[in-house]
Each structure stands twice: as C-alpha cells, then as structure tokens.
Design a protein around this motif. Sequence first.
Motif, PDB file in Angstrom:
ATOM      1  N   SER A  58      -7.962  -1.753  -0.911  1.00 37.39           N
ATOM      2  CA  SER A  58      -7.723  -2.093  -2.317  1.00 37.39           C
ATOM      3  C   SER A  58      -8.787  -1.532  -3.250  1.00 37.39           C
ATOM      4  O   SER A  58      -8.624  -1.597  -4.473  1.00 37.39           O
ATOM      5  CB  SER A  58      -7.629  -3.614  -2.484  1.00 37.39           C
ATOM      6  N   HIS A  59      -9.876  -0.971  -2.702  1.00 37.88           N
ATOM      7  CA  HIS A  59     -10.872  -0.332  -3.565  1.00 37.88           C
ATOM      8  C   HIS A  59     -10.451   1.074  -3.973  1.00 37.88           C
ATOM      9  O   HIS A  59     -11.047   1.659  -4.882  1.00 37.88           O
ATOM     10  CB  HIS A  59     -12.223  -0.259  -2.847  1.00 37.88           C
TER      11      HIS A  59
ATOM     12  N   ASN B  19       4.677   1.989   5.399  1.00 38.13           N
ATOM     13  CA  ASN B  19       3.790   0.875   5.749  1.00 38.13           C
ATOM     14  C   ASN B  19       2.323   1.223   5.485  1.00 38.13           C
ATOM     15  O   ASN B  19       1.521   0.349   5.142  1.00 38.13           O
ATOM     16  CB  ASN B  19       3.987   0.484   7.213  1.00 38.13           C
ATOM     17  N   PHE B  20       1.973   2.491   5.648  1.00 39.11           N
ATOM     18  CA  PHE B  20       0.607   2.928   5.362  1.00 39.11           C
ATOM     19  C   PHE B  20       0.240   2.630   3.915  1.00 39.11           C
ATOM     20  O   PHE B  20      -0.878   2.199   3.608  1.00 39.11           O
ATOM     21  CB  PHE B  20       0.486   4.420   5.658  1.00 39.11           C
ATOM     22  N   LEU B  21       1.174   2.851   3.000  1.00 41.33           N
ATOM     23  CA  LEU B  21       0.909   2.609   1.585  1.00 41.33           C
ATOM     24  C   LEU B  21       0.653   1.146   1.275  1.00 41.33           C
ATOM     25  O   LEU B  21       0.064   0.818   0.241  1.00 41.33           O
ATOM     26  CB  LEU B  21       2.083   3.104   0.739  1.00 41.33           C
ATOM     27  N   GLY B  22       1.079   0.252   2.162  1.00 42.11           N
ATOM     28  CA  GLY B  22       0.927  -1.178   1.913  1.00 42.11           C
ATOM     29  C   GLY B  22      -0.509  -1.640   1.769  1.00 42.11           C
ATOM     30  O   GLY B  22      -0.773  -2.682   1.162  1.00 42.11           O
ATOM     31  N   GLY B  23      -1.473  -0.876   2.331  1.00 33.77           N
ATOM     32  CA  GLY B  23      -2.880  -1.261   2.214  1.00 33.77           C
ATOM     33  C   GLY B  23      -3.529  -0.818   0.927  1.00 33.77           C
ATOM     34  O   GLY B  23      -4.684  -1.145   0.669  1.00 33.77           O
ATOM     35  N   PHE B  24      -2.785  -0.082   0.076  1.00 33.35           N
ATOM     36  CA  PHE B  24      -3.357   0.485  -1.146  1.00 33.35           C
ATOM     37  C   PHE B  24      -2.702  -0.191  -2.349  1.00 33.35           C
ATOM     38  O   PHE B  24      -1.843   0.382  -3.026  1.00 33.35           O
ATOM     39  CB  PHE B  24      -3.128   1.991  -1.173  1.00 33.35           C
ATOM     40  N   THR B  25      -3.106  -1.399  -2.619  1.00 33.32           N
ATOM     41  CA  THR B  25      -2.422  -2.229  -3.613  1.00 33.32           C
ATOM     42  C   THR B  25      -2.926  -2.031  -5.036  1.00 33.32           C
ATOM     43  O   THR B  25      -2.306  -2.531  -5.975  1.00 33.32           O
ATOM     44  CB  THR B  25      -2.577  -3.711  -3.243  1.00 33.32           C
TER      45      THR B  25
ATOM     46  N   LEU C  33      -3.724   1.074  -6.502  1.00 32.86           N
ATOM     47  CA  LEU C  33      -3.701   2.487  -6.863  1.00 32.86           C
ATOM     48  C   LEU C  33      -3.398   2.677  -8.348  1.00 32.86           C
ATOM     49  O   LEU C  33      -2.551   1.989  -8.917  1.00 32.86           O
ATOM     50  CB  LEU C  33      -2.654   3.229  -6.040  1.00 32.86           C
ATOM     51  N   GLU C  34      -4.093   3.648  -8.916  1.00 32.20           N
ATOM     52  CA  GLU C  34      -3.800   4.095 -10.276  1.00 32.20           C
ATOM     53  C   GLU C  34      -3.148   5.476 -10.269  1.00 32.20           C
ATOM     54  O   GLU C  34      -2.413   5.824 -11.189  1.00 32.20           O
ATOM     55  CB  GLU C  34      -5.081   4.129 -11.108  1.00 32.20           C
ATOM     56  N   ARG C  35      -3.426   6.244  -9.218  1.00 26.51           N
ATOM     57  CA  ARG C  35      -2.866   7.586  -9.088  1.00 26.51           C
ATOM     58  C   ARG C  35      -2.397   7.787  -7.646  1.00 26.51           C
ATOM     59  O   ARG C  35      -3.175   7.628  -6.715  1.00 26.51           O
ATOM     60  CB  ARG C  35      -3.911   8.650  -9.459  1.00 26.51           C
ATOM     61  N   LEU C  36      -1.130   8.156  -7.483  1.00 22.37           N
ATOM     62  CA  LEU C  36      -0.557   8.401  -6.157  1.00 22.37           C
ATOM     63  C   LEU C  36       0.107   9.770  -6.138  1.00 22.37           C
ATOM     64  O   LEU C  36       0.969  10.060  -6.967  1.00 22.37           O
ATOM     65  CB  LEU C  36       0.468   7.316  -5.806  1.00 22.37           C
ATOM     66  N   LYS C  37      -0.330  10.613  -5.190  1.00 22.86           N
ATOM     67  CA  LYS C  37       0.281  11.917  -4.983  1.00 22.86           C
ATOM     68  C   LYS C  37       0.750  12.011  -3.540  1.00 22.86           C
ATOM     69  O   LYS C  37      -0.039  11.789  -2.615  1.00 22.86           O
ATOM     70  CB  LYS C  37      -0.724  13.046  -5.258  1.00 22.86           C
ATOM     71  N   ILE C  38       2.022  12.329  -3.360  1.00 21.92           N
ATOM     72  CA  ILE C  38       2.567  12.613  -2.041  1.00 21.92           C
ATOM     73  C   ILE C  38       3.325  13.915  -2.171  1.00 21.92           C
ATOM     74  O   ILE C  38       4.432  13.951  -2.711  1.00 21.92           O
ATOM     75  CB  ILE C  38       3.490  11.490  -1.529  1.00 21.92           C
ATOM     76  N   ASN C  39       2.728  14.999  -1.714  1.00 26.17           N
ATOM     77  CA  ASN C  39       3.289  16.332  -1.911  1.00 26.17           C
ATOM     78  C   ASN C  39       3.673  16.979  -0.589  1.00 26.17           C
ATOM     79  O   ASN C  39       2.990  16.786   0.427  1.00 26.17           O
ATOM     80  CB  ASN C  39       2.290  17.229  -2.642  1.00 26.17           C
ATOM     81  N   ALA C  40       4.758  17.743  -0.620  1.00 25.60           N
ATOM     82  CA  ALA C  40       5.190  18.533   0.549  1.00 25.60           C
ATOM     83  C   ALA C  40       5.274  17.686   1.812  1.00 25.60           C
ATOM     84  O   ALA C  40       4.790  18.072   2.871  1.00 25.60           O
ATOM     85  CB  ALA C  40       4.238  19.710   0.756  1.00 25.60           C
ATOM     86  N   SER C  41       5.907  16.532   1.691  1.00 22.14           N
ATOM     87  CA  SER C  41       5.938  15.580   2.809  1.00 22.14           C
ATOM     88  C   SER C  41       7.337  15.159   3.219  1.00 22.14           C
ATOM     89  O   SER C  41       7.508  14.137   3.890  1.00 22.14           O
ATOM     90  CB  SER C  41       5.103  14.342   2.460  1.00 22.14           C
ATOM     91  N   ALA C  42       8.348  15.912   2.815  1.00 22.44           N
ATOM     92  CA  ALA C  42       9.730  15.658   3.246  1.00 22.44           C
ATOM     93  C   ALA C  42      10.223  14.259   2.890  1.00 22.44           C
ATOM     94  O   ALA C  42      11.071  13.704   3.593  1.00 22.44           O
ATOM     95  CB  ALA C  42       9.872  15.912   4.745  1.00 22.44           C
TER      96      ALA C  42
ATOM     97  N   PRO D  81       8.811   6.265  -2.504  1.00 20.87           N
ATOM     98  CA  PRO D  81       8.359   5.138  -1.677  1.00 20.87           C
ATOM     99  C   PRO D  81       8.904   3.815  -2.192  1.00 20.87           C
ATOM    100  O   PRO D  81       8.934   3.564  -3.409  1.00 20.87           O
ATOM    101  CB  PRO D  81       6.835   5.204  -1.805  1.00 20.87           C
ATOM    102  N   ALA D  82       9.300   2.965  -1.259  1.00 22.04           N
ATOM    103  CA  ALA D  82       9.961   1.715  -1.645  1.00 22.04           C
ATOM    104  C   ALA D  82       9.016   0.690  -2.242  1.00 22.04           C
ATOM    105  O   ALA D  82       9.453  -0.243  -2.915  1.00 22.04           O
ATOM    106  CB  ALA D  82      10.670   1.115  -0.429  1.00 22.04           C
ATOM    107  N   ASN D  83       7.712   0.833  -1.983  1.00 24.22           N
ATOM    108  CA  ASN D  83       6.777  -0.202  -2.424  1.00 24.22           C
ATOM    109  C   ASN D  83       6.014   0.174  -3.696  1.00 24.22           C
ATOM    110  O   ASN D  83       4.951  -0.376  -3.976  1.00 24.22           O
ATOM    111  CB  ASN D  83       5.778  -0.548  -1.307  1.00 24.22           C
ATOM    112  N   LEU D  84       6.549   1.077  -4.499  1.00 24.45           N
ATOM    113  CA  LEU D  84       5.891   1.418  -5.758  1.00 24.45           C
ATOM    114  C   LEU D  84       5.815   0.224  -6.699  1.00 24.45           C
ATOM    115  O   LEU D  84       4.866   0.099  -7.484  1.00 24.45           O
ATOM    116  CB  LEU D  84       6.641   2.563  -6.448  1.00 24.45           C
TER     117      LEU D  84
END
Length: 553
Positions: free
Chosen positions: A358-359, A376-382, A384-393, A398-401
């Motif tokens: 969360s930091h 599920n990996f994103l679940g630990g990042f509660t 976030l102010e900036r999220l980039k997921i590029n070239a990842s099919a 993401p469902a948890n935005l």
Amino acid sequence: MSSPPIRANRRTDSNDPDAIIPAPNVTVHAAASALQTMVNTGHPVEHYRLAVATGLPDADAEGLRTFKGRHYVEMADGGFVQVSKDSPSSLWRAGLASESKPSGPLMLHDPESGRWHALEFSPPSTFALSVTRLQAFRTPLDFSHSSRDSDGLYRHDGKLYAVIDNQSYQVLHDHDASTPLAEVMRIVRPEDPVAADVDNIYSATRPGRSEPVVFDADQGWQGIVVGGAGGMQRGSADQPASPGLRERLNAAVNRLRTPQSRLRKLYPSLDSEQIRTLLRTQGDDVPSFLTRLENEYKTLKLELATWLKTSELAGGATNPSVERAAQEIKRCWKRQTGTTLQLDLGDAGIVPLSADFSHVRTLHLQAVAWSEGGENFLGGFTALERLKINASALARPPANLAQMPALKELDLRANHIELSDQTASELASLSQLEKLDLSDNPLGKAPDFSGMLELKSVVLRNAQLDDWPTGLQHQLAMESLDLRNNRLREIPQTVISPASDQLLAIANINRITLIEGNPFASGYWRRLEIYWQRVTAEYPALDHQRTHRCIPD
C-alpha cells in the motif's frame, strides 16, 4: 538522511593538494545492552540438569511437564531441567529449584521432536584489523563531511560503508553469521559480484573476497572468526536442530533484538529518524507490528521462491526476467524503490502475493502473460495513483480498478482489450481519473466520458473506433484528446455544428483533438473549415490556438 553531502570519489593520498582530511575512526562507549544481559548467563545448561527425573507426567501441548506447580522440560539428549517464564523475553529459562528467579539459559521448544534446546551463546572471537589485511578492500570515498548513522555505518548511493583507520570500505550484512551478541558485517571489494547485492546482504554463493567484521563499543571495528555462525549453538552432529526449531530460534533472536535493529533489518534504506518515526506511529503495538512485518516478509520470500521454481525454463534454468522481478519486488517491499515498482516480465506470468504494498503509488507492468494471477497480484496495491500495464495481452481492463480510489492515471496501451457494455461502464465509473491511455487496443467502442470530469488527457489512438466518443462536451479540464488512426468516417453534428450556447465549450475540446489517420470522405475537411470559420467569427481569440487540430489530412 539529512547530512552534508558525501564527497565521493575523492582520493585522500598526499598527491591531492585539495584532499579533505578524513574523519577519525569512531569509537562509541556504551554500557552493556539489555540483550547482552538477557542472553549471558553464569552457567551452561548442564548446571541445571536434574539428577533424578522420575515421576514426571507427560508433556502438554507446549512441551511442558508440570509437577506440584513447577514446570520441567526434556532436552534433546533426554535429560531434564526445571524452567520458569523469563519476564523480559517472555521465553522459558532454565533455573534451580532454590531460585525465585531463573538464572540459566533461555530454552526453546522444538515442536517436531518435542524436545527443548538451550539458547546459549559463546563470546565471539575477535581480533584487530591490520592495514595490510584490508589494503585490497579500500574505496576512494571520503566521508569526512558526512555523518554516520546510529549503527556506525555511512550510506551512499544505496550502499553501506564503514570507516576504519581513516579509510572507507564497502560492507554487507552477514545475517547467517550474526547473533544477538555480534552483528556481523562483511567488508567486500566493490568490483566483485558479491558486492552488487541490492539489499546489501552478503551471500557466500556469490564470487568475491570478503572480511567478516563486527563493531565493538570499546575497540571500534574488529575482525571476527565466524565458524559455527558466530558462536551460536544451534545443534550438534549427534543432536541436530530441526528446521522448525531453527525458525523458533530465529524468532527468539528477533524478540531479543531492539525494535530499531529489527526494523532496520527489514527496511535497510531508512535512516535513524525514519526508523524512530515509524516506530512511534505504532504506539504500544510495536512488538506485534514488528512480528507482523517479519512474518509478512518471510511469506513473501517463500511465495517468490515458489514463483521462480514454477517459472523455470527448459532444463531447469531460472527465468532471468522472473528472477529480476522477484528481486525488485523484495526491494520494493523493503522501501528501497521509493513509491514506485516497475517490472518487465519478458512475457512470463505473475503470481498473487499476500504482502501489503500500500506504500506504492506507481506500478508499471510490462510484457506480462496476463492471467487470474495478475488480477490477484494487483490486490496488494490499494493506494495506487498511477497504473501502467503495457504489452501484456490483457483482454479486458483489470476487474479491481474500482478498489483503487486514489487512481489518477491509467495506461493500458498495447494489449488485446475489447470493451463490452459492462467493461466500458466500469471504466466510465472511474470519475477520479485524470489521464487515460487505451491506445493500440481493439476496443471497438469507447467509454462514456460524461461522468469523468477530472480528465486532462485521453489517448484512444489506433483503437478500432467506428464512432465518436460520447460525453466529451462536459470536459472542462481536458488538455489533450488523441483519436488518430481509428475508423472514424464522420464527426457528429453536435461536435461540428453545436448550438450557440455549446459552441465555446465544444471548440475548447476540438482545438486539442487529434484526428489524423481516420478514413474521412474526400472533401470532409470543408465541413470542418466552415465550423472553424464560425468559431473564429464569434471567438477570434481561438483562431491562433487551433493549429490544425480536429482537421483531417
């Protein structure tokens, strides 16, 4: 750490006329610590062995045998000692029946064997360090204008240094050789692979020379003999300590360390003031706070080790992208990457982690083989102010935005995202977003921007859009709108022929809109030119701001 800047790469030999006189060797005089008092006892465990132990009942779940209100434990060799609770450590300590307060060594229960082991320490064997012995390890750094931290070390560019006889040396923590009585460091040569560890942890498996040293309150830095883990008795050949006992031993050692020492081991990049501030925020919950962190990091390392194993390449080789990512994740957890985590997985998958991140404010994932594990990996990042997921099919956002209320910037470029009515609606609900980039995705449709009033930048380039996005007329803060290289054939009348009361608002959007690369009909530009003539007639100041935006090629 606020201190005068380090004058790095300044040599201090006599040939340098501007040389700064090095800082003198630091010697700190201190009384014996509570830790030393706690683990140093007058007699070994043999002094407390019962001569006769007949008639004792079976051990309870804790491994204690209680008889007439007194507690007894069975040692690894089958002998027995009486034990009482030690108040400072909350551990059991060996004692005599005649003692009101036990004086023997601390005892630890091995749940696997049911036996108990004495937590005994022998004094570390130290010796003076000679100039000749350390000659090959010298660095040219000059710390004479920098303040050392409370642990006697200097910090520079993420590395640790000790000053010995006016010379600086790079050092690493040697946790395997350390005990509560001896915090062992390793002097290393900066050019050797062993010195490159990002966590400043010594690993005997990495090539490079080293010298084990400890800091003595009276003598300063001393060499130390580290055979047998610095003197700690952790089992013998005929009575080995089990892995379960070793874990309990490590836990007990942690409980004997100062809170500052325990937290510094977890967060090595924090300075003394940051350590003190973080501990103060925990109030009376410091012990449980530290235990939670230690357990969390232990679990994180196990999860990352499992990930490395399951991501192995053909022939059992470690996947280098996953290995680098695992190291970076550990550095991030230890607060060594600030509030940013960047991972390039090289098209490998990613796994969920139970640790708290969360930091982290900025997360950038590149080339991830996206799956449920990524969600599920994103679940630990509660936070976030900036999220980039590029070239990842990614096939969908993401469902948890929605669980990231602080998210301001979302960049999902170069994936495989096709928006459905549901996923478009989910994006449209992110009313706090300021920047959105969905370029190079086969979106097919755009979200409705009516409720996203904080937007400053929207990039929908090469997104296979057939229809002009809706809701843009409400965007008062918009600075850039990129609709290039789509399949747009016409612009809605509400955009190029708005009502008079909407003309200025729409013009402010159109002047920052890019539409090149769309298959507009031949001559379509004429309709846009008529629109801009109308705008500039009513609002002349906008004419010089248009700069050919919202005009097709």
